[in-house]
Each structure stands twice: as structure tokens, then as C-alpha cells.
Design an enzyme around this catalytic site. Structure first.
Site, PDB file in Angstrom:
ATOM      1  N   HIS A   1     -90.011 -42.057 -20.302  1.00 33.43           N
ATOM      2  CA  HIS A   1     -88.618 -42.049 -20.746  1.00 33.43           C
ATOM      3  C   HIS A   1     -88.032 -40.652 -20.577  1.00 33.43           C
ATOM      4  O   HIS A   1     -88.432 -39.716 -21.268  1.00 33.43           O
ATOM      5  CB  HIS A   1     -88.562 -42.485 -22.208  1.00 33.43           C
ATOM      6  CG  HIS A   1     -87.189 -42.767 -22.720  1.00 33.43           C
ATOM      7  ND1 HIS A   1     -86.050 -42.597 -21.948  1.00 33.43           N
ATOM      8  CD2 HIS A   1     -86.760 -43.213 -23.934  1.00 33.43           C
ATOM      9  CE1 HIS A   1     -84.989 -42.927 -22.668  1.00 33.43           C
ATOM     10  NE2 HIS A   1     -85.397 -43.299 -23.872  1.00 33.43           N
TER      11      HIS A   1
ATOM     12  N   PHE B   1     -80.466 -43.363 -29.433  1.00 40.70           N
ATOM     13  CA  PHE B   1     -80.396 -43.039 -30.856  1.00 40.70           C
ATOM     14  C   PHE B   1     -78.942 -42.779 -31.223  1.00 40.70           C
ATOM     15  O   PHE B   1     -78.178 -42.196 -30.452  1.00 40.70           O
ATOM     16  CB  PHE B   1     -81.215 -41.785 -31.155  1.00 40.70           C
ATOM     17  CG  PHE B   1     -82.708 -41.994 -31.169  1.00 40.70           C
ATOM     18  CD1 PHE B   1     -83.275 -43.243 -31.030  1.00 40.70           C
ATOM     19  CD2 PHE B   1     -83.552 -40.908 -31.341  1.00 40.70           C
ATOM     20  CE1 PHE B   1     -84.648 -43.424 -31.043  1.00 40.70           C
ATOM     21  CE2 PHE B   1     -84.931 -41.070 -31.361  1.00 40.70           C
ATOM     22  CZ  PHE B   1     -85.477 -42.328 -31.217  1.00 40.70           C
TER      23      PHE B   1
ATOM     24  N   CYS C   1     -80.202 -41.203 -25.376  1.00 37.12           N
ATOM     25  CA  CYS C   1     -80.802 -41.831 -24.196  1.00 37.12           C
ATOM     26  C   CYS C   1     -79.790 -42.583 -23.336  1.00 37.12           C
ATOM     27  O   CYS C   1     -80.136 -43.063 -22.257  1.00 37.12           O
ATOM     28  CB  CYS C   1     -81.920 -42.781 -24.634  1.00 37.12           C
ATOM     29  SG  CYS C   1     -83.127 -41.979 -25.701  1.00 37.12           S
TER      30      CYS C   1
ATOM     31  N   LYS D   1     -89.383 -47.318 -16.442  1.00 38.40           N
ATOM     32  CA  LYS D   1     -90.006 -46.394 -17.399  1.00 38.40           C
ATOM     33  C   LYS D   1     -91.501 -46.643 -17.511  1.00 38.40           C
ATOM     34  O   LYS D   1     -92.236 -45.776 -17.991  1.00 38.40           O
ATOM     35  CB  LYS D   1     -89.349 -46.522 -18.768  1.00 38.40           C
ATOM     36  CG  LYS D   1     -87.929 -45.974 -18.850  1.00 38.40           C
ATOM     37  CD  LYS D   1     -87.401 -46.062 -20.276  1.00 38.40           C
ATOM     38  CE  LYS D   1     -85.997 -45.478 -20.398  1.00 38.40           C
ATOM     39  NZ  LYS D   1     -84.964 -46.352 -19.795  1.00 38.40           N
TER      40      LYS D   1
ATOM     41  N   GLU E   1     -83.584 -55.655 -26.780  1.00 36.22           N
ATOM     42  CA  GLU E   1     -82.962 -55.779 -25.455  1.00 36.22           C
ATOM     43  C   GLU E   1     -83.140 -57.182 -24.895  1.00 36.22           C
ATOM     44  O   GLU E   1     -82.210 -57.744 -24.307  1.00 36.22           O
ATOM     45  CB  GLU E   1     -83.550 -54.753 -24.487  1.00 36.22           C
ATOM     46  CG  GLU E   1     -82.872 -54.782 -23.124  1.00 36.22           C
ATOM     47  CD  GLU E   1     -83.239 -53.617 -22.236  1.00 36.22           C
ATOM     48  OE1 GLU E   1     -82.548 -53.413 -21.209  1.00 36.22           O
ATOM     49  OE2 GLU E   1     -84.207 -52.893 -22.550  1.00 36.22           O
TER      50      GLU E   1
ATOM     51  N   HIS F   1     -83.424 -50.951 -20.143  1.00 34.28           N
ATOM     52  CA  HIS F   1     -83.713 -49.736 -20.897  1.00 34.28           C
ATOM     53  C   HIS F   1     -85.217 -49.674 -21.137  1.00 34.28           C
ATOM     54  O   HIS F   1     -85.827 -48.638 -20.925  1.00 34.28           O
ATOM     55  CB  HIS F   1     -82.935 -49.726 -22.207  1.00 34.28           C
ATOM     56  CG  HIS F   1     -83.032 -48.449 -22.956  1.00 34.28           C
ATOM     57  ND1 HIS F   1     -82.694 -47.232 -22.411  1.00 34.28           N
ATOM     58  CD2 HIS F   1     -83.445 -48.180 -24.227  1.00 34.28           C
ATOM     59  CE1 HIS F   1     -82.885 -46.273 -23.293  1.00 34.28           C
ATOM     60  NE2 HIS F   1     -83.353 -46.818 -24.405  1.00 34.28           N
TER      61      HIS F   1
END
Length: 415
Positions: A343, A402, A166, A338, A317, A306
Site C-alpha cells: 500500500h 483514513f 490513501c 496492492k 469494498e 482499493h
């Protein structure tokens, strides 16, 4: 050696809210959602039946390209081609003028041609190995998007790709920024693209428990920083930027939209899919980007987070932002777009970097929708429900993927 300055001159997107930049931005500011029930394939038996789909996508509406050539490009490459066409058009750059070895491409993707993999897997078992398409491998490889853009405009400079889950789009932009900064290129097409909203994509992410299961209310499913969030919404699309060395852009009379001034990256080294709960690695990347820009934390006014709507990620975050910004964290506007797009995985950093540039250009922070019941552990100003007109000198883009990949960019008003 002094570092060359890098500016943004073109933006292009393909998103669940559309492909026209102004229309997408206006929809964001109206709080519209691009999430809905998936229509490209039958998902009635799936645990998750919705996502951020590019509905009725037809690349020939935007590209002058032979239909045969287009069939040799996977959906994720087609998204990148359309977004790049839009960005190059806005930048008004003619790549036939000048040295083609000074023009390059760097596009990220987290997964690549999953559509093609699934299609050819079915062909293999239904019709046999000799019926597999000879174009399968060139279509599915992650660097195909960059390769297609290089061929399209005969760009003979750096041509590479990034795959950091991502964080791919953000890493791609950061790496392209570095290439111009150090003199390897004068212009780079860069960003991210993804088309993983496929049967295998939805099934795989759902099986690992990463996706929201709010099938009865898909437009409310992506709810970053809300106490009722239950996972992210899988989406698709692309975001491409034209980056140029400042003096090169000035000489050709380009309209400069913003400046890229900082890039930071790090690794959590904690777990393959779960973030460091304290956000230690993310904080390191945020701090590195600010330091690279030669700024102080107080210089940042807006963060495009994010903010994936996952229980662990949003808290991590928030912790990272508080660690780096201290008391200034309470003065920041932090929003997650998002909440409206879902996403886009490897494309998210590309699309959301476009939104950072637009936030600077238009002096508006886009909202976080669906933030109805804020999580007490997520205690920043997330610009709930409504856009905010405000002074934005510098904007930051956070991306965490990830594998523990952390990437952050800093954009500022051009001056």
C-alpha cells in the site's frame, strides 16, 4: 455549457517493482511481489520489519539535475520528479511551446516529507535548534512535490496539492480532470507520491494495528480478500499521469492512451480510521463516478480495487461494489495490485490509475496474488494468481482513505 473531454497521454511510475513502465507491468502480470525486508534502516527491534521499499533509489539516474538541488527535495518529492519525467517523456510534450499559464500540476500525498521530519527531529535534540536545516520546511510540506514539478517545467497554471490520506492520488487526478474539463487548464501533471516507509512510519502504523506482521513471509503478507489477511503492507513510490484536453492533444499529434470520463467522491462520516462496514460511502462515490461518466454500471468491465488486505476494508469494498453493480458484480473482474506492491498510501491512486490505463491499452486485467483461501465475505471475481486477457471497455479505480475519504475514477478506451 458542454464539458471538455480529457485524455491521458503520458504515464510514469516509481514502484517497489521498478521505475520502467513496461518492466513493472510485466512483473505484475508474472505475479511478482515487490515486498521484502526493509534495508534502508535497522528495524530488527520493530514489530514489523518489511515493506514495499524502493531499493537503491538514485534520482540522478533519471533526472538531469544538480546534486545540490536534489538534496533540497525530500524522498517523496524525488519520487514524483522521476515519475513525472517518465510521464512527460512518454507524452512527448514540450512545455516550452505554448502558454505556460495553461499548464498545471496537482499531486497528492498523504503524509509528505516524513523522512525529513525524522532527520531534523534528531538534529534538533542532538545538536540544537540552530543546526536545523533551512531547507527543512520546503522539503517536508506536502505541496513540495507539486511545487518541484512546476519549477522543473516552468508550469504557471494551476499548482496545488491534495491530502486525503490513501485517497490522495485518486483525488488529485480527479481534481486535475475537473480543472481541464471546466477550462482552467489544457494540460495537468497529476497523481500521487509517498515516502512514509521510515522508522516512524512503520512504528506508527504498526502501533495502531494496521500492518501485517507476517515477518517470516513478507512476499505473502499482502493478501487482499484472503481469509488469512492480517493488515496492509506499507510501501512507497509515485504514479504520475499527463492529462490533456482532447483537442489540445489532437492538435499536437499526441498518442492518446485512454480517456478520463468520470469522477466521484464522498465521505463515510463514520469513523476516523475504520470504514463503514456496509460500504455505504464507498458505494456513493462509485455510483457518482459512473453517473458523472454518463455510463451505466454494466459498462464497467474491470475495477482496480482499493483492496488493502485489511479485515474490515476488503469486506466493506466488496459490499459497496455489490450495492452499486447488483447482478453485474459477478461479471466484473476486480483485482488488487496492492497484493504485489503493498500500500503506497497517497501514491496508491496514482500508481493504480496508471495500471487502469495499461489494462485498457493492453486488454489485460492484472492478478491478485496470495489469494489462496478466499474470504466467504469477499465473493467477487478477484482475478486470482494469473492475469486475464479480456475485453475491457471501461476501468474503474477505487480509493478509500483514513478520515472517511472515498474517491473513484472511471477511465475508458479512447474513441
Amino acid at each position: 455549457m458542454s464539458r471538455r473531454r480529457v485524455v491521458v497521454t503520458g504515464l510514469g511510475v516509481v514502484t517497489p517493482l521498478g521505475c520502467e513502465l513496461d518492466d513493472v507491468w510485466d512483473a505484475l502480470c508474472r505475479g511478482e511481489s515487490g515486498v521484502g525486508t526493509v534495508e534502508r534502516f535497522d528495524c530488527r527491534d520493530f514489530k514489523v520489519r518489511f515493506g514495499g521499499e524502493i531499493r537503491q533509489f538514485d534520482a540522478t539516474r533519471y533526472l538531469q539535475i544538480d546534486a545540490r538541488d536534489l538534496r533540497r527535495a525530500d524522498r517523496f518529492s524525488q519520487f514524483a520528479m522521476v515519475a513525472a519525467e517518465k510521464a512527460v517523456g512518454q507524452a512527448a510534450i514540450d512545455f516550452s511551446i505554448g502558454d505556460p499559464y495553461r499548464y498545471g500540476v496537482l499531486v497528492g500525498s498523504g503524509i509528505g516529507g516524513l523522512d525529513e521530519i525524522e532527520l531534523q527531529h534528531s538534529v534538533l535534540f542532538d545538536r540544537g535548534p540552530d543546526r536545523i536545516s533551512p531547507f527543512m520546511i520546503p522539503k517536508l510540506i506536502i505541496n513540495a512535490a507539486s511545487g518541484n514539478l512546476s519549477v522543473r517545467w516552468k508550469l504557471r497554471g494551476p499548482n496545488t496539492s491534495v491530502c486525503t490520506a490513501c485517497a490522495s492520488g485518486t483525488n488529485a487526478i480527479g481534481d486535475a480532470f475537473r480543472m481541464i474539463q471546466c477550462g482552467m487548464a489544457d494540460v495537468m501533471l497529476t497523481g500521487g507520491t509517498e515516502a512514509a516507509l521510515t522508522p516512524m512510519g512503520i512504528a506508527g502504523f504498526a502501533r495502531m494495528g494496521a500492518l501485517s506482521v507476517r515477518n517470516d513471509a513478507p512476499q505473502e503478507a499482502s493478501r487482499p480478500f484472503d481469509v488469512d489477511r492480517d493488515g496492509f503492507v506499507l510501501s512507497e513510490g509515485a504514479g504520475i499521469l499527463v492529462l490533456e484536453e482532447l483537442e489540445f492533444a489532437r492538435r499536437r499529434g499526441a498518442r492518446i492512451l485512454a480517456e478520463v470520463c468520470g469522477y466521484g467522491l464522498s465521505s463515510d462520516a463514520t469513523h476516523l480510521t475504520s470504514p463503514d462496514p456496509q460500504g455505504t460511502g464507498a458505494a456513493r462515490a462509485i455510483h457518482a463516478a459512473i453517473a458523472d461518466a454518463g455510463l451505466k454500471p454494466d459498462d464497467i468491465d474491470y475495477i482496480n480495487a482499493h483492496g488493502t488486505s485489511t479485515p474490515l476494508g476488503d469486506v466493506a469494498e466488496t459490499n459497496a461494489i455489490r450495492t452499486v453493480f447488483g447482478q453485474h458484480a459477478d461479471a466484473l473482474a476486480v483485482s488488487s495490485t496492492k497484493s504485489q506492491l503493498g500500500h503506497l498510501l497517497g501514491a496508491s491512486g496514482g500508481v493504480e490509475s496508471v495500471f487502469c490505463v495499461l489494462a485498457l491499452e493492453r486488454q489485460v486485467a492484472p492478478p491478485t496474488i496470495n489469494l489462496d483461501h478466499p474470504d466467504p465475505a469477499c465473493d467477487l471475481d478477484y482475478v486470482p494468481h494469473e492475469p486475464r486477457r479480456m475485453r475491457i471497455r471501461c476501468a474503474m479505480k477505487n480509493s478509500f482513505g483514513f478520515g472517511g475519504h472515498n474517491a473513484c475514477l472511471v477511465f475508458r478506451e479512447h474513441r
